[in-house]
Motif scaffolding. Structure first.
Motif, PDB file in Angstrom:
ATOM      1  N   LEU A 229      55.802  36.715  48.927  1.00 52.19           N
ATOM      2  CA  LEU A 229      56.765  36.869  49.732  1.00 52.19           C
ATOM      3  C   LEU A 229      56.069  36.288  51.098  1.00 52.19           C
ATOM      4  N   ARG A 230      54.905  36.126  51.222  1.00 50.69           N
ATOM      5  CA  ARG A 230      53.851  35.492  52.260  1.00 50.69           C
ATOM      6  C   ARG A 230      52.795  34.709  52.226  1.00 50.69           C
ATOM      7  N   ASP A 231      52.105  33.750  53.307  1.00 48.25           N
ATOM      8  CA  ASP A 231      51.981  32.980  52.816  1.00 48.25           C
ATOM      9  C   ASP A 231      50.119  33.700  52.882  1.00 48.25           C
ATOM     10  N   GLY A 232      49.725  32.623  52.757  1.00 52.62           N
ATOM     11  CA  GLY A 232      48.811  32.792  51.769  1.00 52.62           C
ATOM     12  C   GLY A 232      48.016  32.894  50.308  1.00 52.62           C
ATOM     13  N   ASP A 233      47.911  33.254  49.717  1.00 49.81           N
ATOM     14  CA  ASP A 233      47.719  33.293  47.995  1.00 49.81           C
ATOM     15  C   ASP A 233      47.940  34.953  48.052  1.00 49.81           C
ATOM     16  N   ASP A 234      48.316  35.589  47.053  1.00 48.96           N
ATOM     17  CA  ASP A 234      48.544  36.564  46.901  1.00 48.96           C
ATOM     18  C   ASP A 234      48.304  37.516  45.600  1.00 48.96           C
ATOM     19  N   TYR A 235      46.866  36.467  44.747  1.00 49.27           N
ATOM     20  CA  TYR A 235      46.501  36.862  43.565  1.00 49.27           C
ATOM     21  C   TYR A 235      46.012  38.156  43.335  1.00 49.27           C
ATOM     22  N   SER A 236      46.135  39.043  42.476  1.00 44.81           N
ATOM     23  CA  SER A 236      45.728  40.480  41.641  1.00 44.81           C
ATOM     24  C   SER A 236      44.459  40.435  42.233  1.00 44.81           C
ATOM     25  N   ALA A 237      44.181  42.024  42.320  1.00 42.87           N
ATOM     26  CA  ALA A 237      42.491  41.819  42.366  1.00 42.87           C
ATOM     27  C   ALA A 237      41.201  41.491  41.333  1.00 42.87           C
ATOM     28  N   GLU A 238      42.148  41.770  40.221  1.00 39.34           N
ATOM     29  CA  GLU A 238      41.416  40.755  38.982  1.00 39.34           C
ATOM     30  C   GLU A 238      41.418  39.986  39.156  1.00 39.34           C
ATOM     31  N   ALA A 239      42.481  39.006  39.722  1.00 39.96           N
ATOM     32  CA  ALA A 239      42.548  37.214  39.116  1.00 39.96           C
ATOM     33  C   ALA A 239      41.548  37.416  40.749  1.00 39.96           C
ATOM     34  N   ARG A 240      41.861  37.746  41.789  1.00 38.61           N
ATOM     35  CA  ARG A 240      40.932  37.055  43.233  1.00 38.61           C
ATOM     36  C   ARG A 240      38.738  37.480  42.961  1.00 38.61           C
ATOM     37  N   ALA A 241      38.540  38.385  41.716  1.00 41.95           N
ATOM     38  CA  ALA A 241      37.952  38.992  41.657  1.00 41.95           C
ATOM     39  C   ALA A 241      37.196  37.549  40.918  1.00 41.95           C
ATOM     40  N   VAL A 242      37.988  37.101  39.865  1.00 47.43           N
ATOM     41  CA  VAL A 242      37.018  35.935  38.942  1.00 47.43           C
ATOM     42  C   VAL A 242      37.098  34.862  39.890  1.00 47.43           C
ATOM     43  N   LEU A 243      38.412  34.358  40.311  1.00 51.68           N
ATOM     44  CA  LEU A 243      38.442  32.541  40.611  1.00 51.68           C
ATOM     45  C   LEU A 243      38.130  32.550  42.256  1.00 51.68           C
ATOM     46  N   ARG A 244      37.456  34.248  42.525  1.00 52.78           N
ATOM     47  CA  ARG A 244      37.215  33.097  44.243  1.00 52.78           C
ATOM     48  C   ARG A 244      36.028  34.486  44.857  1.00 52.78           C
TER      49      ARG A 244
END
Length: 254
Positions: A229-244
């Motif tokens: 629904l918005r610009d940029g990524d909307d990763y979940s907190a768990e996915a962001r911790a892994v991927l970023r």
């Protein structure tokens, strides 16, 4: 080999790794990062990646866990060359061999490993429409059956070693059938794009000689909300911790 105008330089783990890869061929994205995050390796252990491509999974793992002996096998020489280049650019020791896992180089057949990891082609031979780029086609469509990938991985494992795969969710029955009784302590983590959506990927871990019961892990949900629904990524907190951030996924020992 790829010319300078045929490759891009991309950041992984929030820019902690700088990776060159083909602009139009097979391009690594989230799958090899998730694969690396699923490996519970310890410093001093040896890891072999089958079909390593440009080296993203192994290099993500090497960034998270120092002191690993990393090796990779890649059938496409141009991709193997980029993997070596990426290892040097990111100051990691990563031994990359060229060859087909169905006829593995003798130097690898003489060695065993604590972990074998792989992101095998998702599409079975003869299914779907062939990719225009031959490198992408080789990476995405089976020339060697999935069962042979699993057989090759198990053969290279030491007793008690772990095989870790990421695959299309629809191939899970094939993976479990190929493992048979040769490995146990199997864990499966499904990876779904959003809450309430069917899993598109599975991460499967199996231990050579393992005897622990089958374990279905909590799923990994990649994105928050039912839609983007918005610009940029909307990763979940768990996915962001892994991927970023390069965090590990929960594993059999957690």
């Amino acid at each position: 080999m790829f010319g300078l105008d045929e490759i891009t330089t991309d950041g992984f783990l929030g820019g902690r790794l700088s990776i060159v890869q083909p602009a139009a061929g097979y391009r690594a994205a989230a799958d090899p990062v998730l694969l690396a995050a699923a490996v519970q390796a310890r410093p001093g252990q040896a890891v072999l990646e089958l079909g390593c491509g440009v080296g993203v999974a192994s290099l993500c793992l090497g960034w998270r866990v120092a002191g690993l002996a990393l090796a990779g096998l890649e059938v496409q020489p141009a991709y193997a060359a980029l993997a070596r280049q990426n290892a040097a650019a990111n100051r990691q020791d990563f031994e990359v061999f060229e060859g087909d896992l169905a006829a593995m180089p003798a130097v690898l057949r003489s060695r065993t490993f604590d972990h074998v990891i792989a992101n095998p082609p998702f599409f079975a031979a003869g299914s779907g429409t062939a990719a225009r780029d031959p490198g992408r086609e080789t990476a995405q469509r089976e020339a060697t059956p999935l069962g042979d990938w699993i057989d090759a991985g198990l053969r290279r494992l030491r007793p008690g070693g772990w095989l870790t795969l990421i695959q299309s969710a629809e191939r899970l029955p094939d993976i479990l059938a190929a493992l048979g009784r040769r490995a146990g302590s199997v864990t499966v983590m499904s990876v779904a794009p959003r809450p309430g959506r069917a899993a598109g990927r599975v991460i499967v871990r199996a231990r050579k000689g393992g005897r622990a019961p089958f374990r279905l892990m909590a799923p990994l949900i990649l994105h928050d909300g039912p839609a983007h629904l918005r610009d940029g990524d909307d990763y979940s907190a768990e996915a962001r911790a892994v991927l970023r951030e390069g965090a590990a996924l929960p594993g059999p020992d957690t």
